[in-house]
Scaffold this active site. Structure first.
Site, short mmCIF file in Angstrom:
data_model
loop_
_atom_site.label_atom_id
_atom_site.label_comp_id
_atom_site.label_asym_id
_atom_site.label_seq_id
_atom_site.Cartn_x
_atom_site.Cartn_y
_atom_site.Cartn_z
N GLN A 121 7.50 43.67 62.55
CA GLN A 121 7.72 42.33 62.42
C GLN A 121 7.32 41.81 61.16
OE1 GLN A 121 5.77 41.00 65.95
NE2 GLN A 121 7.56 41.43 67.06
N HIS A 122 7.18 42.33 60.15
CA HIS A 122 6.94 42.00 58.88
C HIS A 122 5.84 41.00 58.52
CE1 HIS A 122 10.41 44.84 58.07
NE2 HIS A 122 10.85 43.92 58.99
N CYS A 123 4.94 40.80 59.20
CA CYS A 123 3.75 39.79 59.03
C CYS A 123 4.01 38.32 59.34
CB CYS A 123 3.05 39.79 57.70
SG CYS A 123 2.58 41.20 57.23
N VAL A 124 5.34 38.58 60.23
CA VAL A 124 5.64 37.04 61.00
C VAL A 124 5.84 37.41 62.61
CG1 VAL A 124 6.49 35.99 59.00
CG2 VAL A 124 8.07 37.50 60.00
N HIS A 125 4.93 37.83 63.05
CA HIS A 125 5.04 38.19 64.42
C HIS A 125 5.30 36.85 65.43
CE1 HIS A 125 2.55 41.20 63.04
NE2 HIS A 125 3.06 41.91 63.97
#
Length: 65
Positions: A22-26
């Site tokens: 989720q690339h730090c944008v959950h």
């Protein structure tokens, strides 16, 4: 399709590294009801051949899954 499985298969079958999750944008993924994704990072030093290798191997993996 699980993004972590795709990333692992690209690594093991073609030595291609990508990011999965989720690339730090959950919160964004949760708000859009998206489980996760695969992200490939390219830059000016990547060659056309490398891009073709990526797309060819990703296509093979998606056909299997």
């Amino acid at each position: 399709v699980d993004s972590h499985q795709i990333a692992l298969m690209l690594d093991e079958t073609a030595n291609i590294m990508v990011r999965s999750g989720q690339h730090c944008v959950h919160s964004w993924f949760n708000a859009h009801n998206i489980k996760n994704s695969v992200r490939a990072s390219v830059y000016f030093y990547n060659t056309i051949e490398e891009a073709q290798k990526f797309t060819k191997n990703l296509d093979k993996i998606l056909r299997i899954l």
